[in-house]
Motif scaffolding. Structure first.
Motif, PDB file in Angstrom:
ATOM      1  N   THR A   1      11.666  -7.278  81.898  1.00 46.36           N
ATOM      2  CA  THR A   1      10.444  -6.732  82.473  1.00 46.36           C
ATOM      3  C   THR A   1       9.390  -7.824  82.536  1.00 46.36           C
ATOM      4  OG1 THR A   1      10.909  -4.547  81.540  1.00 46.36           O
ATOM      5  CG2 THR A   1       8.664  -4.960  82.276  1.00 46.36           C
TER       6      THR A   1
ATOM      7  N   PHE B   1       3.822   2.066  92.131  1.00 49.27           N
ATOM      8  CA  PHE B   1       2.915   2.169  90.997  1.00 49.27           C
ATOM      9  C   PHE B   1       1.829   3.218  91.190  1.00 49.27           C
ATOM     10  CE2 PHE B   1       4.725  -2.125  90.719  1.00 49.27           C
ATOM     11  CZ  PHE B   1       5.303  -2.046  89.460  1.00 49.27           C
TER      12      PHE B   1
ATOM     13  N   GLN C   1       4.785   7.497  94.393  1.00 49.93           N
ATOM     14  CA  GLN C   1       5.789   6.512  94.785  1.00 49.93           C
ATOM     15  C   GLN C   1       7.160   7.140  95.038  1.00 49.93           C
ATOM     16  OE1 GLN C   1       6.170   3.605  91.622  1.00 49.93           O
ATOM     17  NE2 GLN C   1       6.832   5.108  90.103  1.00 49.93           N
ATOM     18  N   TRP C   2       7.347   8.377  94.565  1.00 51.70           N
ATOM     19  CA  TRP C   2       8.616   9.070  94.784  1.00 51.70           C
ATOM     20  C   TRP C   2       8.599   9.964  96.039  1.00 51.70           C
ATOM     21  CZ3 TRP C   2       6.474   8.758  89.778  1.00 51.70           C
ATOM     22  CH2 TRP C   2       7.197   7.975  88.867  1.00 51.70           C
TER      23      TRP C   2
ATOM     24  N   ASP D   1      10.811  -1.478  89.477  1.00 56.81           N
ATOM     25  CA  ASP D   1      10.804  -0.959  88.113  1.00 56.81           C
ATOM     26  C   ASP D   1      10.836  -2.052  87.048  1.00 56.81           C
ATOM     27  OD1 ASP D   1      10.482   1.749  88.450  1.00 56.81           O
ATOM     28  OD2 ASP D   1      12.630   2.217  88.494  1.00 56.81           O
TER      29      ASP D   1
ATOM     30  N   ASP E   1       5.821  -4.800  85.422  1.00 56.63           N
ATOM     31  CA  ASP E   1       4.950  -3.974  84.577  1.00 56.63           C
ATOM     32  C   ASP E   1       3.489  -4.258  84.912  1.00 56.63           C
ATOM     33  OD1 ASP E   1       3.620  -2.576  82.623  1.00 56.63           O
ATOM     34  OD2 ASP E   1       4.497  -3.643  80.925  1.00 56.63           O
TER      35      ASP E   1
ATOM     36  N   SER F   1       2.183   3.235  82.529  1.00 55.79           N
ATOM     37  CA  SER F   1       3.566   3.567  82.190  1.00 55.79           C
ATOM     38  C   SER F   1       4.214   4.458  83.246  1.00 55.79           C
ATOM     39  CB  SER F   1       3.620   4.268  80.829  1.00 55.79           C
ATOM     40  OG  SER F   1       3.099   5.584  80.913  1.00 55.79           O
ATOM     41  N   ARG F   2       5.522   4.326  83.383  1.00 55.50           N
ATOM     42  CA  ARG F   2       6.274   5.169  84.317  1.00 55.50           C
ATOM     43  C   ARG F   2       6.177   6.635  83.894  1.00 55.50           C
ATOM     44  NH1 ARG F   2      11.454   6.755  86.630  1.00 55.50           N
ATOM     45  NH2 ARG F   2      11.963   5.499  88.476  1.00 55.50           N
ATOM     46  N   ARG F   3       6.199   6.862  82.595  1.00 54.23           N
ATOM     47  CA  ARG F   3       6.086   8.234  82.083  1.00 54.23           C
ATOM     48  C   ARG F   3       4.795   8.884  82.557  1.00 54.23           C
ATOM     49  NH1 ARG F   3       2.899  10.300  78.881  1.00 54.23           N
ATOM     50  NH2 ARG F   3       2.099   8.266  78.249  1.00 54.23           N
TER      51      ARG F   3
ATOM     52  N   GLU G   1       5.040   9.723  86.287  1.00 50.80           N
ATOM     53  CA  GLU G   1       5.876  10.906  86.477  1.00 50.80           C
ATOM     54  C   GLU G   1       5.105  12.188  86.168  1.00 50.80           C
ATOM     55  OE1 GLU G   1       9.325  10.407  84.080  1.00 50.80           O
ATOM     56  OE2 GLU G   1      10.203   8.832  85.337  1.00 50.80           O
TER      57      GLU G   1
END
Length: 615
Positions: free
Chosen positions: A228, A458, A462-463, A565, A568, A572-574, A577
């Motif tokens: 990362t 980011f 993004q999804w 991914d 960084d 955070s990705r969490r 989401e």
């Protein structure tokens, strides 16, 4: 200026773009420096000279006695034609030397649609387009800027990518390159050392693999490269380098004024805004620093306009004190003070009073969506009442024009949301006429600008699947048809441009071949609507067997590996989401100053984040 350049510039439009020698430009003896840096902006001079990042890094590098930074811009078609016909390579403005003679060539990438210009500039310099073709230690080709948060589509062309704030990482890379030159290191040896600098990504040290369905399977680090790569973030803006002078152009540029950056980051968390997440954590300059730096810039440039730069100027924690301090001398010295980024929900009567003393141009606000439901989905955290209250405050203080920014194609959007854009604009027109203090005979103007929403890396979106060109065109037509008042002016973007930007924004390394083929067929200046050759882009996709809608039309799952991914940017990705799931339910997240949402970006700056609630 070299005679070969003098020979051709007399035959082009705006020769002032190509001659250099402007006030505050830096001239050094190239024989007394160890590192020469060509800072390239892949667009016209008028665009690039308005870019604050170039101004900062240009002055920073030139503050070192052993380095010389020069400016390079993309020549317009008339100049390029003459350069190629007369064997004049792409050159830097300060020395007139070909950038192929430089040690490092850096591109700042503000728009995905500037990628072909980057390739064209390398070719004009006589350099190999692909990084693998440039085997010598120098020149090192690098890039940075907003598009660098997903550099995978251009991974085959650049040697290193700067992630995040560039001041510290640029300095570290230049020092390393100076050391490697002195030791006679190879390019490979330099890159292996550069990978260990925070904020530096070396694409060639990662190998990509794909599933049969086209999705990314893995991006494997090689030669001990980090799994990362973390962005660089400046800790203390009060003590960070900032120029005390800017180069003053001979010709008019897009933003021809002094610019003072007042903070980085954003407290808001609008779910569509890439900059709002990638520029975190929030870091402010003090009022004293802002005032001191602004005065120095005005004195050294002679400008009569000062612009305050940030993602949301009125979100500075001491905005009113800052404006009062600046107004004390700008009004006296007849300096126009420009605040291009204002929030609707904190445009107070006190702030309006300050502004009314120093400017009377149109105000710009960004509701982004036409209904409260959709504003909640995107976490805009403003209400219609706040929009109208801010406009009333502006009208009370003498304004008659307001510009509103909206987006089309947002997740969960319906035609009712599109009609809501016009409804809100009409309410603002009615509000103006209800104001008894308005100037009689002065009509209002509500300018509505609608951009097409593009899901960016980011961000919580993004999804998302991107809205189709057909749907966007239908929504644009409906907005025009639904809007009846002549006091409302509608503008929007072409839908096919949004498709291309969407593909390049969330693409992977396979797009390098598409970009290369598009450029070879004649694509450049793709961000200019009159120069974009969309049919050639479609042909480039076809040649490489790539469906552009693979990158735009499908919704991604949380378990899919995204091309970025391994990078960084602090958030955070969490957290992203969880924000996406809240968006689907229409739930909002309060701003950082109301409650910390735990995005994780504070870890980049030793726990510092000016958006956090202080005890």
């Amino acid at each position: 200026m070299k005679s070969s350049i003098e020979k051709i510039i007399q035959h082009v439009q705006k020769p002032g773009r190509y001659i250099g020698g402007e006030l505050n430009s830096v001239i050094k003896d190239k024989n007394t420096v160890d590192i020469r840096y060509a800072f390239c902006f892949p667009d016209l001079y008028e665009i690039g000279m308005s870019h604050l990042g170039m101004k900062i890094l240009y002055s920073l590098v030139n503050s070192f006695g052993w380095a010389w930074c020069e400016r390079v811009f993309a020549p317009d078609n008339d100049m390029e034609e003459l350069m190629r016909a007369n064997g004049v390579p792409l050159y830097a403005l300060e020395s007139g030397d070909s950038i192929s003679e430089f040690d490092i060539i850096g591109f700042t990438l503000m728009f995905e649609l500037s990628y072909t210009n980057m390739l064209n500039m390398l070719d004009l310099a006589g350099l190999g387009i692909f990084a693998r073709e440039r085997e010598c230690l120098t020149p090192i080709v690098c890039c940075g800027g907003p598009c660098a948060c997903n550099p995978e589509p251009i991974a085959d062309f650049v040697d290193i990518v700067f992630l995040g704030d560039g001041e510290e990482s640029t300095t570290a890379v230049l020092k390393l390159l100076r050391e490697c030159k002195a030791k006679g290191c190879t390019k490979g040896e330099f890159l292996l050392k550069a990978k260990d600098i925070q904020g530096v990504y070396v694409p060639s040290l990662y190998k990509d693999e794909y599933y049969e369905n086209g999705m990314l399977k893995s991006l494997t680090p090689l030669k001990s490269a980090p799994a990362t790569v973390k962005k660089s973030a400046i800790y203390d803006l009060d003590n960070c380098f900032y120029p005390d002078k800017f180069v003053v152009p001979f010709i008019s540029i897009v933003h021809d004024r002094a610019v003072e950056e007042i903070f980085r980051g954003c407290i808001r968390g609008c779910r569509f805004c890439q900059a709002g997440f990638t520029y975190r954590p929030i870091r402010e300059k003090s009022v004293e620093t802002i005032n001191k730096q602004a005065r120095l810039l005005i004195e050294s440039t002679g400008y009569d306009e000062l612009s305050l730069c940030s993602l949301s100027t009125s979100d500075h924690s001491k905005a009113e004190q800052m404006l009062s301090t600046l107004a004390d001398w700008t009004a006296k010295d007849k300096i126009n003070l420009s605040l291009p980024s204002l929030r609707i929900d904190n445009f107070s009567p006190q702030l309006a009073e300050k502004l009314s003393l120093i400017k009377k141009s149109g105000l710009t606000f960004a509701p982004e969506a036409g209904t409260q439901r959709l504003r909640d989905v995107i976490n805009k955290n403003i209400t219609e009442q706040e929009v109208l209250a801010s406009c009333k405050t502006a009208f009370d203080k003498g304004w008659s024009s307001v510009k509103l920014y909206f987006m089309m194609g947002l997740p969960t959007e319906t035609m009712a949301d599109i009609e809501g854009i016009s409804d809100l604009a009409q309410k603002i027109v009615d509000l103006y006429y209800a104001n008894e203090t308005r100037k009689k005979g002065v009509p209002p103007l509500v300018s509505v600008s609608c951009s097409s929403f593009i899901p960016k890396p980011f961000t919580p979106f993004q999804w998302c699947a991107q809205d189709s060109e057909e749907n966007l065109a239908e929504k644009q037509h409906r907005l025009l048809e639904y809007t009846k008042s002549r006091k409302i002016k509608i503008a929007y973007h072409e839908t096919y441009v949004s498709l291309l930007e969407g593909v390049l924004a969330r693409g992977d390394r396979r797009l390098s071949a598409v970009i290369y083929d598009a450029w070879k067929m004649g694509c450049k200046f793709d961000s200019w609507s009159d120069k974009l050759k969309f049919e050639l882009w479609l042909k480039a996709f076809e040649i490489n067997g790539i469906d552009p809608y693979f990158y735009t039309s499908r919704e991604r799952k949380f378990d899919e590996l995204l091309p970025w991914d391994h990078l960084d940017f602090g958030v955070s990705r969490r957290f992203l989401e969880s924000e996406y799931l809240k968006a689907q339910k229409g739930k909002t997240t309060p701003s950082c100053r109301i409650k910390c949402a735990g995005c994780g970006a504070d870890k980049l700056c030793k726990g510092q984040c000016d958006g956090r609630i202080k005890a």
